[in-house]
Design a protein around this motif. Sequence first.
Motif, PDB file in Angstrom:
ATOM      1  N   ILE A   7       0.846  -1.206   0.000  1.00 40.27           N
ATOM      2  CA  ILE A   7       0.000   0.000   0.000  1.00 40.27           C
ATOM      3  C   ILE A   7       0.877   1.249   0.000  1.00 40.27           C
ATOM      4  O   ILE A   7       0.639   2.195  -0.761  1.00 40.27           O
ATOM      5  N   LYS A   8       1.925   1.233   0.843  1.00 38.60           N
ATOM      6  CA  LYS A   8       2.739   2.450   0.964  1.00 38.60           C
ATOM      7  C   LYS A   8       3.635   2.702  -0.239  1.00 38.60           C
ATOM      8  O   LYS A   8       4.078   3.821  -0.459  1.00 38.60           O
ATOM      9  N   SER A   9       3.877   1.679  -1.033  1.00 42.64           N
ATOM     10  CA  SER A   9       4.763   1.884  -2.181  1.00 42.64           C
ATOM     11  C   SER A   9       3.994   2.118  -3.489  1.00 42.64           C
ATOM     12  O   SER A   9       4.582   2.385  -4.522  1.00 42.64           O
ATOM     13  N   ARG A  10       2.650   2.060  -3.420  1.00 37.05           N
ATOM     14  CA  ARG A  10       1.897   2.305  -4.650  1.00 37.05           C
ATOM     15  C   ARG A  10       1.872   3.806  -4.956  1.00 37.05           C
ATOM     16  O   ARG A  10       1.894   4.630  -4.063  1.00 37.05           O
ATOM     17  N   ILE A  11       1.882   4.115  -6.232  1.00 34.64           N
ATOM     18  CA  ILE A  11       1.827   5.506  -6.673  1.00 34.64           C
ATOM     19  C   ILE A  11       0.977   5.585  -7.943  1.00 34.64           C
ATOM     20  O   ILE A  11       0.747   4.570  -8.592  1.00 34.64           O
ATOM     21  N   SER A  12       0.540   6.793  -8.274  1.00 30.85           N
ATOM     22  CA  SER A  12      -0.137   6.997  -9.551  1.00 30.85           C
ATOM     23  C   SER A  12       0.924   7.221 -10.614  1.00 30.85           C
ATOM     24  O   SER A  12       1.636   8.220 -10.578  1.00 30.85           O
ATOM     25  N   THR A  13       1.031   6.279 -11.523  1.00 26.44           N
ATOM     26  CA  THR A  13       2.061   6.360 -12.558  1.00 26.44           C
ATOM     27  C   THR A  13       1.499   7.099 -13.767  1.00 26.44           C
ATOM     28  O   THR A  13       0.401   6.777 -14.221  1.00 26.44           O
ATOM     29  N   ARG A  14       2.227   8.093 -14.240  1.00 25.41           N
ATOM     30  CA  ARG A  14       1.714   8.893 -15.362  1.00 25.41           C
ATOM     31  C   ARG A  14       2.643   8.818 -16.566  1.00 25.41           C
ATOM     32  O   ARG A  14       2.677   9.723 -17.397  1.00 25.41           O
ATOM     33  N   ALA A  15       3.399   7.727 -16.647  1.00 21.90           N
ATOM     34  CA  ALA A  15       4.216   7.458 -17.842  1.00 21.90           C
ATOM     35  C   ALA A  15       4.488   5.963 -17.858  1.00 21.90           C
ATOM     36  O   ALA A  15       5.027   5.423 -16.890  1.00 21.90           O
ATOM     37  N   PHE A  16       4.060   5.328 -18.911  1.00 21.10           N
ATOM     38  CA  PHE A  16       4.228   3.879 -19.013  1.00 21.10           C
ATOM     39  C   PHE A  16       5.053   3.517 -20.235  1.00 21.10           C
ATOM     40  O   PHE A  16       5.045   4.247 -21.241  1.00 21.10           O
TER      41      PHE A  16
END
Length: 149
Positions: A7-16
Amino acid sequence: MNVTEAIKSRISTRAFLDKPVSEANIRALLEIARWAPSGGNLQPWRVHVVTGAARDRLVATVKQAIADNPLADESELEVYPPKLAEPWRTRRYEVGEAMYARLGIPREDKPARLKHLMRNYEFFGAPVGLFFSLDRRFDKGPTAKAVKL
Ligand SMILES: Cc1cc2nc3c(=O)[nH]c(=O)nc-3n(C[C@H](O)[C@H](O)[C@H](O)COP(=O)(O)O)c2cc1C
């Protein structure tokens, strides 16, 4: 990795990366996701997966629709309550400013801001898009009422 770390390492990724994702991986992911809780265990979601040519067509269609009508149609459903009140208004503003600052896009550079915004509609480059939908009758459910308070 334990749940707290996940949970703490999840982020919203805006480049794939455009690296293909196998159908087996997509199915495995959805198989895990379906264990999410739902009121009354209704599990009312449906998932539409777009990849390959279908994904590209969708991105192109949306891009064209925005180019044809930049102000767009009124949204059928509210993402946020209309006239967002404090403290949420300031939070929303600040997260936007922080994001553009990290991207090195100044406030005045509207074309660059618009270009970044458009990345939303390109799945931020991801080769797979997942659409989660609910029957529209769920619009009148408790979540919608809570938002309208
Ligand atoms: C329902 C929902 C909608 C979101 N919509 C967008 C979006 O359209 N574009 C975007 O860049 N981020 C979007 N986000 C990401 C949030 O901005 C992000 O979760 C928040 O800033 C916290 O950052 P983090 O997820 O990296 O912890 C959305 C998040 C949620 C939960």
